[in-house]
Design a protein around this motif. Structure first.
Motif, mmCIF file in Angstrom:
data_model
loop_
_atom_site.group_PDB
_atom_site.id
_atom_site.type_symbol
_atom_site.label_atom_id
_atom_site.label_comp_id
_atom_site.label_asym_id
_atom_site.label_seq_id
_atom_site.Cartn_x
_atom_site.Cartn_y
_atom_site.Cartn_z
ATOM 1 N N LEU A 10 0.731 -1.266 -0.034
ATOM 2 C CA LEU A 10 0.096 -0.045 -0.065
ATOM 3 C C LEU A 10 0.790 1.309 -0.019
ATOM 4 O O LEU A 10 1.819 1.345 0.816
ATOM 5 C CB LEU A 10 -0.897 0.110 1.307
ATOM 6 C CG LEU A 10 -1.716 1.167 1.595
ATOM 7 C CD1 LEU A 10 -2.839 1.507 0.519
ATOM 8 C CD2 LEU A 10 -2.173 1.349 3.074
ATOM 9 N N ALA A 11 0.656 2.315 -0.787
ATOM 10 C CA ALA A 11 1.346 3.346 -0.982
ATOM 11 C C ALA A 11 0.242 4.737 -0.706
ATOM 12 O O ALA A 11 -0.895 4.413 -1.185
ATOM 13 C CB ALA A 11 1.983 3.569 -2.207
ATOM 14 N N THR B 148 -2.325 4.571 -3.270
ATOM 15 C CA THR B 148 -2.250 3.853 -4.657
ATOM 16 C C THR B 148 -1.593 2.370 -4.428
ATOM 17 O O THR B 148 -1.390 2.026 -3.238
ATOM 18 C CB THR B 148 -1.484 4.610 -5.773
ATOM 19 O OG1 THR B 148 -1.521 4.023 -7.100
ATOM 20 C CG2 THR B 148 0.028 4.678 -5.157
ATOM 21 N N VAL B 149 -1.524 1.556 -5.403
ATOM 22 C CA VAL B 149 -0.856 0.230 -5.390
ATOM 23 C C VAL B 149 0.576 0.366 -5.714
ATOM 24 O O VAL B 149 0.732 0.857 -6.461
ATOM 25 C CB VAL B 149 -1.532 -0.909 -6.079
ATOM 26 C CG1 VAL B 149 -0.757 -2.104 -5.925
ATOM 27 C CG2 VAL B 149 -3.066 -0.863 -5.761
ATOM 28 N N PRO C 82 -3.051 1.652 -10.324
ATOM 29 C CA PRO C 82 -3.323 2.224 -11.601
ATOM 30 C C PRO C 82 -3.718 3.920 -11.283
ATOM 31 O O PRO C 82 -3.607 4.662 -12.197
ATOM 32 C CB PRO C 82 -4.393 1.573 -12.235
ATOM 33 C CG PRO C 82 -5.304 1.150 -10.985
ATOM 34 C CD PRO C 82 -4.205 0.782 -9.674
ATOM 35 N N ALA C 83 -4.295 4.248 -10.262
ATOM 36 C CA ALA C 83 -4.655 5.516 -9.926
ATOM 37 C C ALA C 83 -4.186 6.095 -8.740
ATOM 38 O O ALA C 83 -4.126 5.218 -7.611
ATOM 39 C CB ALA C 83 -6.439 5.583 -10.080
ATOM 40 N N LEU C 84 -4.398 7.443 -8.116
ATOM 41 C CA LEU C 84 -4.335 7.897 -6.884
ATOM 42 C C LEU C 84 -5.628 7.936 -6.622
ATOM 43 O O LEU C 84 -6.771 9.071 -7.024
ATOM 44 C CB LEU C 84 -3.618 9.484 -7.104
ATOM 45 C CG LEU C 84 -3.791 10.098 -6.003
ATOM 46 C CD1 LEU C 84 -2.772 9.343 -4.776
ATOM 47 C CD2 LEU C 84 -2.964 11.417 -5.811
ATOM 48 N N VAL C 85 -6.046 6.983 -5.580
ATOM 49 C CA VAL C 85 -7.378 7.175 -4.987
ATOM 50 C C VAL C 85 -7.314 8.118 -3.934
ATOM 51 O O VAL C 85 -6.831 7.826 -2.877
ATOM 52 C CB VAL C 85 -7.751 5.736 -4.799
ATOM 53 C CG1 VAL C 85 -9.488 5.746 -4.433
ATOM 54 C CG2 VAL C 85 -7.797 4.725 -6.018
ATOM 55 N N GLU D 22 -10.365 -1.862 -3.274
ATOM 56 C CA GLU D 22 -10.704 -0.421 -3.401
ATOM 57 C C GLU D 22 -9.757 0.381 -4.309
ATOM 58 O O GLU D 22 -10.240 1.559 -4.501
ATOM 59 C CB GLU D 22 -11.190 0.263 -2.081
ATOM 60 C CG GLU D 22 -12.520 -0.296 -1.410
ATOM 61 C CD GLU D 22 -12.525 0.182 -0.074
ATOM 62 O OE1 GLU D 22 -12.472 1.546 0.047
ATOM 63 O OE2 GLU D 22 -12.908 -0.253 0.791
ATOM 64 N N LEU D 23 -8.493 -0.028 -4.192
ATOM 65 C CA LEU D 23 -7.608 0.825 -4.981
ATOM 66 C C LEU D 23 -7.339 0.426 -6.595
ATOM 67 O O LEU D 23 -7.109 1.328 -7.370
ATOM 68 C CB LEU D 23 -6.156 0.882 -4.270
ATOM 69 C CG LEU D 23 -6.379 1.339 -3.001
ATOM 70 C CD1 LEU D 23 -4.878 1.253 -2.370
ATOM 71 C CD2 LEU D 23 -7.104 2.484 -2.880
#
Length: 328
Positions: A176-177, A200-201, A233-236, A319-320
């Protein structure tokens, strides 16, 4: 001159804002898709097959079409770091674009880049999962173990991982990032989440020989070969995540589940990591924290297992989203 600061900001949109559990705010966009106020999946992308300048967009959903924010407002920055540096004004534009339903690109026409491509810092945390410490038969750390990767190790969510000729012990680590959204130094835990833009991942690819036996057993070189930090793939944004410290986290190699845990196993949570690291260094928008990996890495298997050319590694967090990288 940037004119975004002259624009009206939605009430409660700031980086430090969070929707109370019992007062959720929902909006209905023009395309009929409801979303939580401030909840976004920000991406960096290029048109597929193009080497053009990166652009900033919004995924309508995980794996969905992408709203081109730079087409909606050409004054917006074109990199995620610069977008975050603009703060609340940039987020306000993104929310209006999300509500408008305009400038939507089919996913098939888009290539996603790494969530952040030029951070000031990539901060990593070692042995930060209880179950990972048990796997190694080591004591649970009393303070965070901090190391780093160079930003040049970052690649996109579907880019290739290049095996370096200097190592034959390259291993996987799903992580987790989180990404910093607001500058700060000596940040208190109680204020830490106001400095987080989102999650993000990450894949903390690791050359175990260089990490554990070479370079004086300093971890840096084993962690920072080119392509050793796929992100995406995204900044959630944090308002989109129910609880970042209670998410399923998994890694598969060639379809085989090799890591399967929960971020609830993290020893030092997001707030504690920000408070600790910001004692030593100033945190800037775009800085990335990789928060550690759960058990199941290759080096502790019996016998050890390492990545080889042709392998496919999939890292997924609830969720990410999912990143998938081929080893070459």
């Amino acid at each position: 001159m940037w004119v975004l600061l002259q624009r009206a900001l939605p009430v409660g949109l700031g980086l430090g804002w969070a929707v109370p559990r019992n007062q959720s705010c929902w909006k209905l966009g023009s395309r009929g898709v409801s979303h939580l106020c401030g909840a976004m999946r920000l991406v960096q992308f290029q048109a597929k097959g193009s080497a053009a300048t990166p652009r900033i967009g919004l995924e309508e959903k995980d794996g969905g079409n992408v709203i081109d924010l730079n087409a909606f407002d050409p004054s917006l920055p074109r990199t995620m770091r610069a977008f975050l540096e603009e703060g609340e004004a940039a987020f306000a534009v993104a929310e209006r674009a999300q509500e408008s339903g305009q400038h939507v690109l089919p996913r098939a026409e888009v290539s996603l880049l790494a969530t952040i491509t030029n951070p000031d810092k990539v901060i990593c945390v070692g042995m930060n999962y209880v179950d990972h410490c048990l796997e190694q038969n080591v004591k649970i750390p009393k303070e965070p173990i901090i190391f780093s990767k160079f930003p040049s190790s970052i690649v996109g969510p579907y880019d290739e991982i290049i095996l370096p000729e200097e190592s034959n012990q390259v291993d996987w680590e799903v992580e987790l990032a989180f990404v910093i959204g607001k500058k700060g130094k000596r940040i208190q835990e109680s204020d830490a989440m106001s400095h987080v833009a989102g999650f993000t991942v990450a894949h903390d690819v690791s050359a175990r020989d260089w990490q554990m036996t070479k370079n004086g057993k300093q971890w840096l070189l084993g962690k920072t070969f080119d392509t050793f930090c796929p992100l995406g793939p995204a900044l959630v944004t944090k308002n989109s995540v129910s609880d970042p410290h209670n998410l399923g986290i998994r890694c598969k190699v060639n379809g085989e589940l090799v890591q399967n845990s929960s971020t609830s196993q993290m020893i030092f949570k997001t707030e504690a990591l920000i408070a600790w690291v910001s004692k030593f260094v100033t945190l800037y928008p775009g800085d990335i924290f990789l928060t550690g990996t759960p058990p199941g890495v290759g080096v502790f298997r019996k016998p050890p297992v390492f990545l080889k050319r042709g392998d496919e590694v999939q890292c997924e967090i609830d969720e990410l989203g999912t990143i998938q990288n081929k080893v070459v």
